[in-house]
Design an enzyme around this catalytic site. Structure first.
Site, PDB file in Angstrom:
ATOM      1  N   SER A 264       0.860  -1.179   0.000  1.00 44.71           N
ATOM      2  CA  SER A 264       0.000   0.000   0.000  1.00 44.71           C
ATOM      3  C   SER A 264       0.899   1.232   0.000  1.00 44.71           C
ATOM      4  O   SER A 264       2.075   1.137   0.397  1.00 44.71           O
ATOM      5  CB  SER A 264      -0.863   0.010   1.274  1.00 44.71           C
ATOM      6  OG  SER A 264      -1.463   1.278   1.471  1.00 44.71           O
TER       7      SER A 264
ATOM      8  N   TYR B  47      -2.890  -1.145  10.459  1.00 45.70           N
ATOM      9  CA  TYR B  47      -2.796  -1.345   9.000  1.00 45.70           C
ATOM     10  C   TYR B  47      -1.456  -0.833   8.467  1.00 45.70           C
ATOM     11  O   TYR B  47      -0.754  -1.523   7.716  1.00 45.70           O
ATOM     12  CB  TYR B  47      -3.961  -0.614   8.323  1.00 45.70           C
ATOM     13  CG  TYR B  47      -4.035  -0.817   6.823  1.00 45.70           C
ATOM     14  CD1 TYR B  47      -4.644  -1.946   6.288  1.00 45.70           C
ATOM     15  CD2 TYR B  47      -3.501   0.131   5.944  1.00 45.70           C
ATOM     16  CE1 TYR B  47      -4.723  -2.135   4.910  1.00 45.70           C
ATOM     17  CE2 TYR B  47      -3.569  -0.045   4.566  1.00 45.70           C
ATOM     18  CZ  TYR B  47      -4.189  -1.178   4.060  1.00 45.70           C
ATOM     19  OH  TYR B  47      -4.261  -1.360   2.687  1.00 45.70           O
TER      20      TYR B  47
END
Ligand code: NAD
Length: 266
Positions: free
Chosen positions: A151, A164
């Protein structure tokens, strides 16, 4: 000849979003595809049907990637169906967003176990098979390819999402360390770092015109991404066209990592 002709690709978490897009792109490039799903087969079966309608070959296999026994079963079933594996796309992931001081250990552990431990378990099994089988020159110059779905948050800190961001930061060094260790076996390891892609994981960020307008402030290219943007990048990373690309994160983000706030300030 198609770029992934005769190869087998396993995509984890492929019953929705980016995983579905990647599975379809891999099939369109000629790969036989294993569509992994966590629990509900519906989405995975729809992806399998679409691949078959387009003349390709795919199967759906259930496995929670954070559970070692289920991962071993996923790989055993893959070999039963297609004999071997050439490409692993470590895509399965989730968010459990909480303010830092209220973050529960359960929310922390769940995200780390799926997003990071799941990638470790699947990559380990794939690497074993790539080493066992070695290079098959008619298929690819590499013995196998591992693509980790990271990401932009492997480099951009993200308040309210510490679990995350930590998982994706972990994926970055897992990917690079695997790349260093596995290169002598001709195994290529890379990541894709998506920016904002329209999928269920971030629906609140784009499903109203106001939300999308606000999201576009973070994207210099001024367009929210689609799963096919990631699918095309994944096929390139899996193909021999990128043979000398190893140990990198390919950001596919419309420029989200360019510190867009500095376009008008600083
Ligand atoms: P998504 O929710 O549609 O896809 C995630 C998939 O992972 C789902 O199909 C889900 O069922 C599966 N999954 C969850 N837990 C699992 C488990 N334990 N075992 C197996 N599968 C499991 O969201 P997405 O956006 O398509 O996310 C795919 C990947 O892309 C994730 O790793 C996510 O972190 C990453 N990503 C997404 C974006 C984005 O903007 N959408 C941006 C950066 C990174």
């Amino acid at each position: 000849m198609q770029r992934l002709q005769g190869q087998v690709a396993l995509v984890t978490g492929a019953s929705s979003g980016i995983g579905s897009g990647v599975a379809l792109s891999m099939a369109q490039a000629g790969a036989k595809v294993v569509v992994n799903y966590a629990s509900s087969p519906k989405g995975a079966e729809a992806v399998v049907d679409e691949v078959k309608e387009q003349g390709g070959d795919a199967i759906a296999i259930q496995a929670d990637v954070s559970q070692e026994d289920q991962v071993l079963n996923l790989f055993a079933k893959t070999y039963e169906a297609f004999g071997t594996l050439d490409v692993l796309v470590n895509n399965a992931g989730l968010q459990k967003d909480q303010p830092f001081t209220e973050m529960t250990l359960d929310a922390w552990n769940k995200v780390i176990s799926v997003n990071l431990t799941g990638q470790f378990l699947c990559a380990r099994e794939a690497a074993k098979e790539f080493i066992r089988r070695g290079v098959v020159p008619e298929k690819s110059c590499s013995a196998g390819k591992i693509i980790c779905m990271s990401s932009v948050h492997e480099v951009i800190p993200w308040a309210g999402h510490c679990n995350y961001a930590a998982s994706k930061g972990g994926v970055m060094l897992l990917m690079k360390s695997m790349a260093q260790e596995l290169a002598p076996h001709k195994i290529r390891v890379n990541s894709i770092g998506p920016g904002a892609i329209k999928t269920p994981i971030n629906k609140d960020a784009w499903d109203t015109p106001e939300a999308e307008e606000s999201l576009l402030n973070l994207i210099p290219y001024n367009r929210v991404g689609e799963p096919t943007d990631i699918g095309k990048a994944a096929v390139w990373l899996a193909s021999d066209e990128s043979e000398y690309v190893h140990g990198i994160t390919l950001f596919v983000d419309g420029g989200m990592t360019l510190y867009p706030g500095f376009a008008t300030g600083g």
